[in-house]
Design an enzyme around this catalytic site. Sequence first.
Site, PDB file in Angstrom:
ATOM      1  N   GLN A 180       0.816  -1.219   0.000  1.00 40.35           N
ATOM      2  CA  GLN A 180       0.000   0.000   0.000  1.00 40.35           C
ATOM      3  C   GLN A 180       0.850   1.270   0.000  1.00 40.35           C
ATOM      4  O   GLN A 180       0.438   2.295  -0.532  1.00 40.35           O
ATOM      5  CB  GLN A 180      -0.936   0.030   1.224  1.00 40.35           C
ATOM      6  CG  GLN A 180      -2.032  -1.014   1.191  1.00 40.35           C
ATOM      7  CD  GLN A 180      -3.080  -0.772   0.106  1.00 40.35           C
ATOM      8  OE1 GLN A 180      -3.294   0.348  -0.340  1.00 40.35           O
ATOM      9  NE2 GLN A 180      -3.725  -1.838  -0.332  1.00 40.35           N
ATOM     10  N   THR A 238       9.538 -18.018 -17.277  1.00 38.63           N
ATOM     11  CA  THR A 238       9.741 -16.965 -18.274  1.00 38.63           C
ATOM     12  C   THR A 238       9.157 -15.665 -17.751  1.00 38.63           C
ATOM     13  O   THR A 238       8.041 -15.636 -17.238  1.00 38.63           O
ATOM     14  CB  THR A 238       9.059 -17.367 -19.608  1.00 38.63           C
ATOM     15  OG1 THR A 238       9.643 -18.601 -20.025  1.00 38.63           O
ATOM     16  CG2 THR A 238       9.265 -16.301 -20.673  1.00 38.63           C
ATOM     17  N   CYS A 326     -10.329  -9.179   0.736  1.00 37.51           N
ATOM     18  CA  CYS A 326     -10.217 -10.599   1.072  1.00 37.51           C
ATOM     19  C   CYS A 326     -11.181 -10.988   2.180  1.00 37.51           C
ATOM     20  O   CYS A 326     -11.599 -12.128   2.256  1.00 37.51           O
ATOM     21  CB  CYS A 326      -8.805 -10.919   1.515  1.00 37.51           C
ATOM     22  SG  CYS A 326      -7.598  -9.930   0.678  1.00 37.51           S
TER      23      CYS A 326
END
Length: 394
Positions: A180, A238, A326
């Site tokens: 944050q 990758t 969440c």
Amino acid sequence: MSKFIYLDNAATTKAAPEVVEAMLPYFTEDYGNPSSVYEFAGKSREAVTKSRETIADALGAQANEIYFTAGGSEADNWALKATAEAYESKGKHIITTKIEHHAILHTAEYLEKKGYEVTYLDVDENGVVKLEELKKSIRPDTILISIMFANNEIGTIQPVKEIGEIAHANGILFHTDAVQAFGQIPIKVDEFHIDMLSASGHKLNGPKGIGFLYIRKGVKIRSFVHGGAQERKRRAGTENVPGIVGLGKAVERAMTSMGKRTAHEIEVRDYLIEKVLGEIPYTRLNGHRTNRLPNNINFSFQFIEGESLLIMLDMEGICGSSGSACTSGSLDPSHVLLAIGLPHEIAHGSLRLTLSEEITKEDMDYVADAIKRIVERLRSMSPLYEDFMKKHRK
Ligand SMILES: *Cc1c(COP(=O)(O)O)cnc(C)c1O
């Protein structure tokens, strides 16, 4: 003309147009794998190098101390799990706080199951870690202190420099979840004595699914993903070249605009705080009045349910949150609001609004008016409020 006011920038942000523009060629034209030898792939390789340098510069770090990850959660997992493993011969004790993001808390709980011991520090009524308690919790077998830079729910900024000094005076590594704070507060890893730092692209107008972990040179840390030799053999796979380019652009943009952007956000933030606290009784601001993220507001309204408030705000085109993305969806009150000492019923009536640079005072007039009307309406339907008012009138 329907209104749309997005006030959930702690959950995610809009990717800036110049970020998207910078990313596009790396999908369609310069799509080479940075590990390939031919010249064509050199373009992707250079783009990754440039982004790494931009991020390192922002933190006052070296480019080879920046490790790209798939976001903030991965960086947090990596910092805790790999440090625990690499330093277990020294000890198995970790110190963190009760108000961390779940990417830290749930990783710490996982480590407890694996035989590590974790101390979860209390915070004061504003959400600030008590330094005396931190000092007292240090043991000879403490290997890591992980404390967030600024809280995602109530915006409180921690005394990070002092925490870093305490960690280093005791020979303990210091990790900070700066997801944050990075881009909102100037952070230099040396000044703050930080050994590891997590950040994420989509919290600062960059793309989702990309972030990084800063790991100070000399810190022993294990590979997080095994496979190829990418990220100095510590995080195989990758490279997400477009994501990395977008993240670099977002960081560059956040650093150049920080002063002006955060000054504007603070002005608009304080405008709404004053208005709401002044006009709606039985309301409190959670978190420190001034020592908070420039874009964070968190209120509790007594006698109402935060979820109902959110739904009704949504009907007026306003996107807010009741806590972190969440925890919303579950009926448990926020662990952060409980940790600052709020009783369950007050924690339930909370509203987090997180601004962007695009929000104006006029938007806030509309928002304040909507909140006021909705809170009044919800209270008028609340038996608790009715009881309270009866008692009060006597
Ligand atoms: C959003 C957030 C995270 C997780 O970052 P992702 O990139 O979404 O995985 C971790 N910590 C804090 C403080 C956050 O706000």
